[in-house]
Design a protein around this motif. Sequence first.
Motif, PDB file in Angstrom:
ATOM      1  N   SER A 146      24.640  65.909 -15.968  1.00 42.50           N
ATOM      2  CA  SER A 146      25.350  66.889 -16.782  1.00 42.50           C
ATOM      3  C   SER A 146      26.157  67.790 -15.872  1.00 42.50           C
TER       4      SER A 146
ATOM      5  N   GLN B 226      31.912  71.226 -20.757  1.00 39.52           N
ATOM      6  CA  GLN B 226      30.578  70.669 -20.592  1.00 39.52           C
ATOM      7  C   GLN B 226      30.603  69.175 -20.863  1.00 39.52           C
ATOM      8  N   SER B 227      29.812  68.456 -20.103  1.00 37.80           N
ATOM      9  CA  SER B 227      29.671  67.018 -20.307  1.00 37.80           C
ATOM     10  C   SER B 227      28.275  66.587 -19.897  1.00 37.80           C
TER      11      SER B 227
ATOM     12  N   SER C 252      30.593  65.688 -24.831  1.00 36.43           N
ATOM     13  CA  SER C 252      31.526  66.545 -24.109  1.00 36.43           C
ATOM     14  C   SER C 252      32.034  67.632 -25.042  1.00 36.43           C
ATOM     15  N   SER C 253      32.328  68.759 -24.462  1.00 33.69           N
ATOM     16  CA  SER C 253      32.971  69.838 -25.200  1.00 33.69           C
ATOM     17  C   SER C 253      34.013  70.473 -24.292  1.00 33.69           C
TER      18      SER C 253
ATOM     19  N   VAL D  64      35.750  60.354 -23.542  1.00 30.38           N
ATOM     20  CA  VAL D  64      34.731  60.324 -24.585  1.00 30.38           C
ATOM     21  C   VAL D  64      35.244  59.466 -25.727  1.00 30.38           C
TER      22      VAL D  64
ATOM     23  N   THR E 265      39.466  64.628 -20.412  1.00 30.71           N
ATOM     24  CA  THR E 265      38.110  64.270 -20.025  1.00 30.71           C
ATOM     25  C   THR E 265      37.432  65.493 -19.433  1.00 30.71           C
ATOM     26  N   ALA E 266      36.161  65.323 -19.089  1.00 31.23           N
ATOM     27  CA  ALA E 266      35.401  66.441 -18.542  1.00 31.23           C
ATOM     28  C   ALA E 266      35.890  66.857 -17.167  1.00 31.23           C
TER      29      ALA E 266
END
Length: 613
Positions: free
Chosen positions: A173, A186-187, A216-217, A312, A499-500
């Motif tokens: 993470s 966050q991922s 993911s956010s 994601v 992406t993250a």
Amino acid sequence: MHGYRNRTIRQIRLLLAVVLLFLAPASAQVEVGENLKMNLNGSLGFGYGGGWGDYGGSSHSNSLMGSGTLSGFYYHPNFLSFSLQPHYNRSQNNGASQSILNSSGVNGAMNLFSGSRFPGSVSFGKEFNNSGEYGIPGLAGLNTTGSARNFGVTWSALVPKLPSLTATFSDASNSSTVLGTEGDVQSSAKNFSLDSRYLLRGYQLGAYYTHQNMASSFPGFFGAGPTASAGTTSSYGVSASHSLPLSGSIGASWGRSTSSSEGDIERTNTTDTATVGVSFVPFRRLSLNGDVRYTSNLFNAMQQSIIDAGGVPIFLGDGSAESLVFTGNTYLTLGKGLSVNGHISHREQNYYGKQVSDTQYGGTVNYRYARPLFGLLYFSFGMVNNANKFGNTNLGFVSNVSASRKFGRWETSADFAYSQNVQTQVALFTTSSYSYGGFVRRRLTYRTSWHGSYRAMRSALTQREGDGNLSETISSGLTWRSFGVTGGYSQSHGTTVLTASGLLNPTPLPPSLITNDFVVFNGRSYTVGVNASPLKRMTISGYYSKIKSDTLSHALFSMNDGDRLTSQLEYRLRKLSLRAGYTRTGQLVSASGAPSTVVNSYYFGISRWFNVF
């Protein structure tokens, strides 16, 4: 008053303890009992630093810093071996430069029963308060601060005359914040896989199973897609291969992949893939191969390519899209640097209920020429013809050229690569791409030289004007004795996904399938750096970079601006190292609604390297 006096006394005692430790001789290698042997080395130091700005207020403090490596084994290296690498109050991203924030963490690994029938390994890592970059393709990224963790276990069963089995589990993470914005990137990802191999009467058999959970956010300043996304993918399959006469082989495989995305609308896609291939080498200079591949769901296959590249799960489209592809290749070496190869492929696709087919064939000629008179020259070229049931559509071309040559005090090199219509349909789109660049170096005097370089890469989707990705970089530098200065300029623009770790370049999808989850980006950056070694053991360096970019999605437009100034002085005397530095970072992300953020930090420290045991 008494609190200030006591704090000062403690700091003086701490400094004296560190100085005495520096003067202490290194210990010999240690052995604990009869079976445990360990080695420990690293650095330990004392520093003073501070910072001020819009992020975290202002502060100054005295602190210890250090890093080390503890390694060893128990009983025997093949029985149990281990390694532990902690670090405190330093940057692991670039140990030679100062970080905006002092990071701490630990990384470790352990191997069990190496060389036996049941080997295994365990790894783990944890990072606190580390700094990084949120990347933009082809440019320096926006500065971030955050934390990360990872854990992994691998175990195998390798029993003779039985199928092998390897199981792997990983859990990772990451959480980071772009300076000048609110909200975290966050991922997290959990992966579990099984892999088995078995040799049965000349047949190499295989089977696999994998399962992935991803989440993911993203903050809203890029305005791309949902603020949070999660999904799972599961894949399993089997394969078999066997040798054939004429140094040949035949192989077949089948696999099924199921992916699901969670969000406002939940969707699940399943893909079946089957492949049969053969290869022969009838002569030493001639090789032949061909295969047949069936894919039941092109949308899910393309989505898996996004996941493999760090993205994601996103929804790409409704309807069915299956394909059947036949390919054949031949490669012949003629000698004296000359070789040729030919290929042919035929595709049958059912896209949204519409039947589409195309045939592509062509060849390339490769020649490598190297002589002292002309330096080094290499080139290859080829023609590719595309045809479908309606007739010939267009002609493709592939080419690669590179050369290097020294003219007196001049050293030069250049290269160029181009390809067009190499990929004809997924479904109904063509591509063209090219890259080129060069390098030149000139010795002005015995201790003075100049160098320059240029590099460009482009991936264009030719179905619609303006699509694609482009990045260019130009740099130059001048050195005199132990002094040097460099400068550079980069620009990049295109269409990509979020992406993250930042924006991904290039996108693996045609424009006809672009959805609201895609981002159009444009950016440029400037850099300048200086370095000097006025004394034998002293180095002084400085670096400044500035980046400007903008991003556009279906929901939001953002203008991003950032700059960073880093300077450092280091002096080494035997095992002692004295280091001082200053860093200034400023960033503005317009879509975040926050004002420009500036962070300043400075540092002075002394450290000593130890080989403890």
